[in-house]
Scaffold this active site. Sequence first.
Site, PDB file in Angstrom:
ATOM      1  CE  LYS A 169      34.879  20.397  29.179  1.00  0.00           C
ATOM      2  NZ  LYS A 169      34.474  19.165  29.865  1.00  0.00           N
ATOM      3  CG  ASN A 170      35.529  16.898  26.946  1.00  0.00           C
ATOM      4  OD1 ASN A 170      35.719  17.481  28.027  1.00  0.00           O
ATOM      5  ND2 ASN A 170      34.347  16.871  26.353  1.00  0.00           N
ATOM      6  CB  CYS A 213      26.982  17.149  37.056  1.00  0.00           C
ATOM      7  SG  CYS A 213      26.667  16.643  35.374  1.00  0.00           S
ATOM      8  NE  ARG A 242      28.107  12.915  33.176  1.00  0.00           N
ATOM      9  CZ  ARG A 242      28.827  14.029  32.923  1.00  0.00           C
ATOM     10  NH1 ARG A 242      28.390  15.179  33.340  1.00  0.00           N
ATOM     11  NH2 ARG A 242      29.975  13.961  32.306  1.00  0.00           N
ATOM     12  N   PRO A 243      26.433   7.922  36.408  1.00  0.00           N
ATOM     13  CG  PRO A 243      25.226   6.092  35.625  1.00  0.00           C
ATOM     14  CD  PRO A 243      25.245   7.587  35.600  1.00  0.00           C
ATOM     15  CB  ILE A 244      31.487   5.596  37.681  1.00  0.00           C
ATOM     16  CG1 ILE A 244      31.321   5.287  39.174  1.00  0.00           C
ATOM     17  CG2 ILE A 244      31.634   7.093  37.416  1.00  0.00           C
ATOM     18  CD1 ILE A 244      32.573   5.561  39.992  1.00  0.00           C
ATOM     19  CG  ASP A 245      26.953   1.479  35.634  1.00  0.00           C
ATOM     20  OD1 ASP A 245      27.037   2.699  35.390  1.00  0.00           O
ATOM     21  OD2 ASP A 245      26.338   0.698  34.904  1.00  0.00           O
ATOM     22  CG  ASP A 256      29.953  17.517  25.037  1.00  0.00           C
ATOM     23  OD1 ASP A 256      31.110  17.073  25.126  1.00  0.00           O
ATOM     24  OD2 ASP A 256      29.036  17.163  25.797  1.00  0.00           O
ATOM     25  CB  ILE A 301      24.342  11.376  25.436  1.00  0.00           C
ATOM     26  CG1 ILE A 301      24.597  11.100  23.956  1.00  0.00           C
ATOM     27  CG2 ILE A 301      25.541  11.012  26.303  1.00  0.00           C
ATOM     28  CD1 ILE A 301      24.980   9.660  23.632  1.00  0.00           C
ATOM     29  NE  ARG A 333      33.401  22.250  34.624  1.00  0.00           N
ATOM     30  CZ  ARG A 333      32.671  21.291  34.052  1.00  0.00           C
ATOM     31  NH1 ARG A 333      31.358  21.412  33.998  1.00  0.00           N
ATOM     32  NH2 ARG A 333      33.227  20.222  33.554  1.00  0.00           N
TER      33      ARG A 333
HETATM   34  C1  EPZ Z   1      32.527  12.757  28.454  1.00  0.00           C
HETATM   35  O1  EPZ Z   1      31.804  12.594  29.665  1.00  0.00           O
HETATM   36  C2  EPZ Z   1      32.721  14.257  28.278  1.00  0.00           C
HETATM   37  N1  EPZ Z   1      33.514  14.780  29.382  1.00  0.00           N
HETATM   38  C3  EPZ Z   1      31.371  14.961  28.238  1.00  0.00           C
HETATM   39  O2  EPZ Z   1      31.612  16.340  27.994  1.00  0.00           O
HETATM   40  C4  EPZ Z   1      30.566  14.388  27.067  1.00  0.00           C
HETATM   41  O3  EPZ Z   1      29.280  14.974  27.050  1.00  0.00           O
HETATM   42  C5  EPZ Z   1      30.441  12.864  27.224  1.00  0.00           C
HETATM   43  O4  EPZ Z   1      31.751  12.273  27.339  1.00  0.00           O
HETATM   44  C6  EPZ Z   1      29.736  12.231  26.037  1.00  0.00           C
HETATM   45  O5  EPZ Z   1      30.434  12.529  24.866  1.00  0.00           O
HETATM   46  C7  EPZ Z   1      34.863  14.621  29.363  1.00  0.00           C
HETATM   47  O6  EPZ Z   1      35.412  14.019  28.456  1.00  0.00           O
HETATM   48  C8  EPZ Z   1      35.628  15.224  30.491  1.00  0.00           C
HETATM   49  P1  EPZ Z   1      30.023   9.063  29.097  1.00  0.00           P
HETATM   50  P2  EPZ Z   1      31.603  11.094  30.289  1.00  0.00           P
HETATM   51  O7  EPZ Z   1      30.657   8.197  30.103  1.00  0.00           O
HETATM   52  O8  EPZ Z   1      32.804  10.301  30.037  1.00  0.00           O
HETATM   53  C9  EPZ Z   1      26.229   6.900  30.940  1.00  0.00           C
HETATM   54  C10 EPZ Z   1      31.254  18.631  28.186  1.00  0.00           C
HETATM   55  O9  EPZ Z   1      30.263  19.363  28.035  1.00  0.00           O
HETATM   56  N2  EPZ Z   1      27.195   6.127  31.737  1.00  0.00           N
HETATM   57  O10 EPZ Z   1      30.274   8.816  27.630  1.00  0.00           O
HETATM   58  O11 EPZ Z   1      31.136  11.254  31.672  1.00  0.00           O
HETATM   59  C11 EPZ Z   1      26.145   8.341  31.409  1.00  0.00           C
HETATM   60  O12 EPZ Z   1      25.235   8.457  32.476  1.00  0.00           O
HETATM   61  C12 EPZ Z   1      31.132  17.323  28.925  1.00  0.00           C
HETATM   62  O13 EPZ Z   1      32.411  18.879  27.747  1.00  0.00           O
HETATM   63  C13 EPZ Z   1      26.737   5.085  32.546  1.00  0.00           C
HETATM   64  O14 EPZ Z   1      25.539   4.791  32.596  1.00  0.00           O
HETATM   65  O15 EPZ Z   1      30.407  10.581  29.372  1.00  0.00           O
HETATM   66  C14 EPZ Z   1      25.673   9.074  30.197  1.00  0.00           C
HETATM   67  O16 EPZ Z   1      24.257   8.966  30.126  1.00  0.00           O
HETATM   68  C15 EPZ Z   1      29.717  17.077  29.417  1.00  0.00           C
HETATM   69  N3  EPZ Z   1      27.633   4.395  33.292  1.00  0.00           N
HETATM   70  C16 EPZ Z   1      26.278   8.286  29.042  1.00  0.00           C
HETATM   71  O17 EPZ Z   1      26.695   7.021  29.590  1.00  0.00           O
HETATM   72  C17 EPZ Z   1      28.984   4.676  33.274  1.00  0.00           C
HETATM   73  O18 EPZ Z   1      29.762   3.991  33.968  1.00  0.00           O
HETATM   74  C18 EPZ Z   1      27.504   8.944  28.416  1.00  0.00           C
HETATM   75  O19 EPZ Z   1      28.449   9.113  29.418  1.00  0.00           O
HETATM   76  C19 EPZ Z   1      29.431   5.731  32.454  1.00  0.00           C
HETATM   77  C20 EPZ Z   1      28.519   6.443  31.687  1.00  0.00           C
END
Ligand code: EPZ
Length: 422
Positions: free
Chosen positions: A22-23, A116, A121-124, A305, A327, A398
């Site tokens: 999926k990812n 969620c 899940r911020p995107i900063d 995950d 995480i 999902r």
């Molecule tokens: C990906 O999510 C995966 N989803 C997640 O899988 C997985 O848990 C995660 O990576 C970690 O491995 C997909 O690939 C579609 P991150 P992503 O950005 O990219 C913080 C599943 O169960 N963060 O690595 O959203 C965030 O809040 C799903 O298959 C910021 O602070 O994960 C989190 O605490 C769940 N600012 C941490 O980083 C940002 O701009 C990790 O998030 C981005 C992230």
Amino acid sequence: MYKYIVRGGNKIEGRLSIRGAKNAILPIMAATILSESTSIIHNVPNISDVYMMIKILESIGCKVDYNDDTLVVDSSNINCKEIEEEYVRKMRSSIIIMGAMIGRLDYTKISHPGGCAIGSRPIDIHLKALKELGIRIEEESGFIKCYKDKMVGATIKLEFPSVGATENTILAAVLAKGTTKIYNAAREPEIEDLQNFLNAMGAKVKGAGTNYIEIDGVEKLHGVEHSVIPDRIAVGTYMIASVMTGGRLEVDRVIASHMEPISDKLRSAGCEIEYTKEGLKLKPPKIIQAIDLVRTSPHPGFPTDMQAQIMALMTVANGTSVFHETIFENRFMHCAELIKMGASIKYITENICMVKGVDKLYSASVRSTDLRGGASLVLAALTVNGETEISDIFHVERGYEDFENVLRGLGADINKIEEIEK
Ligand code: EPZ
């Protein structure tokens, strides 16, 4: 709405073949936007997140055909620059489309994905990286507008190895002028798969799988044929189903290096895991040993995950385990549901808990709180002599293709039935 009815007690054993991750498929589907031609992608999992991403691609003008496990995406004619809010609200990981859209177009608009169940899940980190590439970003009333007046390669240091931010940066940079250097990049295997897909399209990306990725911008990309890597998290989930029920499992088409963080933990629980050229062979222990500490961390650490699933295993292990979820800030929601089934789980802080193995769990009516939490409840139910109801299984669908049929094929007594609205 649907629920699972699980009558546990059977061994989950046999031979398994798992489709694409999926990812990996989600960022690869976003990457198809970067070429004005057709791409063919094989080994695509039949999961609801893929259908949601298909809707998004079609909403901007792509022609998409999905048959059996093959996706054909014709992105020659993108006729809409904005992503509809409902899609992003329903699937926050669609934010990954932003990097590809601004890589191809001079403007795009997308709504903030919001949080969620498992976290805010911020995107900063995503937005900071795009700004460093020269993208002008305006945020207003929950929307993000990206303007590509110019886009030049940049040196970007991610403050956290965010998977999505790494992917969005790569997707935006492949058509930028000049070289982009990403430090502290996420190392997940799915990013390597994205790199391989993009390079086959004519991009110049190197270093994926390490914490330093370099992208030399190119003028144009072309369509490509690609097969998605197997889903290491799905494989790990089914492995735990077998371990919890004393079944032996053989899995085709795994990539050993992707599985190592998971296999290491299962070996310390007493499992024998052997890799062959066909895939892997798992032999469960007679007594499941508690793992002293399960701490999640970015790849190649133990994947967040898999945290809920291995916690289900530890609820029936011999001894006590400490879990530290580093995480996401709210990824213990499955604990309360496991406790309803008789698990002994004590919270130490909001992201540290202690699991003391019990002789057996009990059937109960429990609710899926999120994708992996829901899967962990099914795993727990497989060990219970009795009938367990797991509701809100849309979460599970999902990310797991045909979950109940795959488990049934391995010996589970599991049925998916419609919930009667009370
Ligand atoms: C990906 O999510 C995966 N989803 C997640 O899988 C997985 O848990 C995660 O990576 C970690 O491995 C997909 O690939 C579609 P991150 P992503 O950005 O990219 C913080 C599943 O169960 N963060 O690595 O959203 C965030 O809040 C799903 O298959 C910021 O602070 O994960 C989190 O605490 C769940 N600012 C941490 O980083 C940002 O701009 C990790 O998030 C981005 C992230």
